[in-house]
Motif scaffolding. Structure first.
Motif, PDB file in Angstrom:
ATOM      1  N   LEU A  32     -43.872  39.682  16.329  1.00 26.81           N
ATOM      2  CA  LEU A  32     -44.956  40.643  16.189  1.00 26.81           C
ATOM      3  C   LEU A  32     -45.719  40.833  17.492  1.00 26.81           C
ATOM      4  N   SER A  33     -46.007  39.713  18.183  1.00 32.57           N
ATOM      5  CA  SER A  33     -46.786  39.806  19.420  1.00 32.57           C
ATOM      6  C   SER A  33     -46.054  40.613  20.484  1.00 32.57           C
ATOM      7  N   GLN A  34     -44.723  40.550  20.471  1.00 30.10           N
ATOM      8  CA  GLN A  34     -43.943  41.293  21.460  1.00 30.10           C
ATOM      9  C   GLN A  34     -43.615  42.712  20.988  1.00 30.10           C
ATOM     10  N   THR A  35     -43.794  42.962  19.688  1.00 23.40           N
ATOM     11  CA  THR A  35     -43.495  44.286  19.125  1.00 23.40           C
ATOM     12  C   THR A  35     -44.726  45.183  19.105  1.00 23.40           C
ATOM     13  N   ALA A 168     -38.632  41.970   5.311  1.00 22.77           N
ATOM     14  CA  ALA A 168     -39.215  43.290   5.079  1.00 22.77           C
ATOM     15  C   ALA A 168     -39.757  43.895   6.370  1.00 22.77           C
ATOM     16  N   SER A 169     -40.432  43.063   7.159  1.00 25.89           N
ATOM     17  CA  SER A 169     -40.968  43.548   8.439  1.00 25.89           C
ATOM     18  C   SER A 169     -39.857  43.980   9.383  1.00 25.89           C
ATOM     19  N   TYR A 170     -38.821  43.170   9.445  1.00 26.49           N
ATOM     20  CA  TYR A 170     -37.732  43.467  10.385  1.00 26.49           C
ATOM     21  C   TYR A 170     -36.980  44.735   9.981  1.00 26.49           C
ATOM     22  N   LEU A 171     -36.766  44.910   8.679  1.00 26.06           N
ATOM     23  CA  LEU A 171     -36.081  46.121   8.208  1.00 26.06           C
ATOM     24  C   LEU A 171     -36.904  47.372   8.518  1.00 26.06           C
ATOM     25  N   PHE A 172     -38.230  47.271   8.319  1.00 26.67           N
ATOM     26  CA  PHE A 172     -39.095  48.411   8.626  1.00 26.67           C
ATOM     27  C   PHE A 172     -39.111  48.677  10.134  1.00 26.67           C
ATOM     28  N   MET A 186     -48.464  48.319  10.947  1.00 23.15           N
ATOM     29  CA  MET A 186     -47.933  48.542   9.611  1.00 23.15           C
ATOM     30  C   MET A 186     -46.685  47.694   9.361  1.00 23.15           C
ATOM     31  N   ILE A 187     -45.972  47.353  10.432  1.00 16.79           N
ATOM     32  CA  ILE A 187     -44.792  46.487  10.314  1.00 16.79           C
ATOM     33  C   ILE A 187     -45.166  45.175   9.644  1.00 16.79           C
ATOM     34  N   ALA A 188     -46.296  44.585  10.069  1.00 20.19           N
ATOM     35  CA  ALA A 188     -46.724  43.300   9.530  1.00 20.19           C
ATOM     36  C   ALA A 188     -47.216  43.413   8.094  1.00 20.19           C
TER      37      ALA A 188
END
Length: 439
Positions: A32-35, A168-172, A186-188
């Motif tokens: 998440l921090s890098q995304t 779920a986060s990775y798929l989104f 919103m990914i998280a």
């Protein structure tokens, strides 16, 4: 199985699961921090006070009541009563969760703009609100199984929830990349919803299996209003306590970016610093608390059971053992994080500020881990007012540091406030439990 074996086995199961879950969570936070970046992490963290308030109202006190009263019924060999308590408590909790979900969803714009001061939180709050009923039911089922000294099912659903959240986060994330859309927090939040939904479905299957195996019949429920009165009597003050605590937490979280701006930072920098602290450094400091959190979960029903049997010697022995090992873990963690903080910040998050925060936060470890377990002991003894008092005092101290120290010293002032707060909470816990402690 006696309480010592119960505590040991339950703690081992929950600790191993907790560590595995947190390892997954760490890689998830690094992702998440890098995304979404430090600013995105800061925006994401802003919605958590509202998330916590929803759960405080819906399930905070009721889960504790379920765990405590189910454990007491089991100690008295009243299996029908134990399941009656779970059914009534869960029904009440889910009703409250639906109300909180509706309230947040339909007032998301007001909450985001007027309370959080960040318009980008509107859609995040709406999606988060949908997850509240799922998480509420799952929490009630966990409370029931903790009381039954069955930690395998809560451990399995915890791990399942974390895996589903990441998936779920990775798929989104992949969908956004495919469509060429911006990567946002919103990914998280999609991860939160996915994790809560999957864990709730698993919890439904487990509880149906348990009730069918026992041939439980709702029509045989006796004295439902008496059970409801018991639950409400314990849950209402505890819910009120947790709600006030979470409101104070919310005030603290909302104030921090604003006070950082007074210190001299722009809005982006303030949100980034807040994201680094709450989304990177603090989760790392809390990593060893997988052990103390597991102990806390097991302590509440164990203490409640011994209190029902009026076994004060066992309560005293359990508390003494808890203090000893929490302090050992705390001081060992302080040394580890202090000497390796800079390295961990760069290695895990590629951020120098994260390393600086980790080193400073390392000093709260002994008090942080100890206060978590002793608060659970107080709740297990039914002393919810005392746990409320100490937690309120700790939060007021932190808010005072946010208001008056951050504008002068920046985020370092907040870190000092955390240290003073945890010292106060631990000291008060020991004072309130002094009759059970052999110094």
């Amino acid at each position: 199985m006696n309480n010592k074996q119960f505590l040991l086995r339950g703690t081992i199961i929950l600790t191993l699961t907790g560590f595995l879950s947190r390892i997954i969570g760490f890689f998830y936070r690094i992702f998440l921090s890098q995304t979404i970046g430090a600013e995105g992490m800061g925006i994401y963290q802003l919605i958590f006070p509202i998330h916590s308030i929803c759960f405080a109202v819906a399930v905070g006190g009721i889960q504790t009541a379920i765990s405590r009263f189910v454990a007491a019924r089991i100690a008295l060999k009243d299996e029908q009563g134990a399941r009656d308590i779970f059914f009534i408590g869960t029904f009440l909790s889910v009703l409250l969760s639906l109300f909180m979900s509706w309230l947040v969803y339909h007032n998301s714009s007001f909450i985001a703009v007027r309370l959080l001061g960040e318009e980008r939180c509107v859609s995040l709050l709406q999606l988060m609100a949908l997850s509240v009923p799922f998480g509420t039911f799952h929490s009630c089922v966990n409370g029931y199984y903790y009381a039954r000294k069955s930690t395998g099912i809560p451990a399995a659903t915890q791990l399942l929830e974390q895996c589903a959240r990441v998936a779920a986060s990775y798929l989104f994330y992949l969908v956004l990349l495919r469509d060429g859309r911006a990567l946002t927090p919103m990914i998280a939040v999609i991860g939160i919803l996915g994790g809560e939904l999957v864990s709730m479905l698993a919890a439904v299957l487990f509880i149906l299996w348990d009730f069918n195996k026992a041939s439980y019949q709702l029509s045989k429920m006796t004295a439902p209003f008496h059970h409801l009165k018991e639950i409400v009597t314990l849950a209402v003050p505890l819910t009120g306590n947790r709600l006030l605590i979470n409101l104070l937490n919310s005030v603290e979280s909302i104030l921090i970016p604003g006070r950082l701006r007074i210190f001299g930072l722009d809005n982006t920098s303030a949100l980034s610093i807040y994201g680094i602290l709450t989304g990177m450094s603090l989760p790392l400091i809390l990593f060893p608390s997988a052990i103390t959190n597991s102990v806390s979960v097991m302590l509440l029903p164990a203490i409640a059971e011994e209190q029902a049997k009026e076994n004060h010697a066992a309560i005293s022995k359990t508390i003494g053992m808890t203090i000893k090992y929490c302090l050992i873990l705390g001081f060992a963690s302080t040394g580890f994080f202090f000497f390796l903080g800079d390295t961990l910040g760069i290695l895990l998050f590629k951020n120098e500020f994260a390393g600086t925060f980790i080193k400073t936060l390392s000093f709260i470890c002994p008090c942080l881990y100890l206060s978590t377990t002793l608060t659970s002991v107080l709740n297990g003894l039914g002393n919810t007012t005392l746990s409320f008092i100490q937690n309120t005092i700790g939060l007021v101290i932190r808010i005072l540091f946010v208001l008056f120290v951050i504008p002068i010293y920046g985020i370092q002032g907040y870190l000092w406030g955390l240290l003073v707060s945890e010292l106060a909470i631990s000291g008060l816990s020991l004072f309130f439990l002094r009759k059970y402690i052999d110094i």
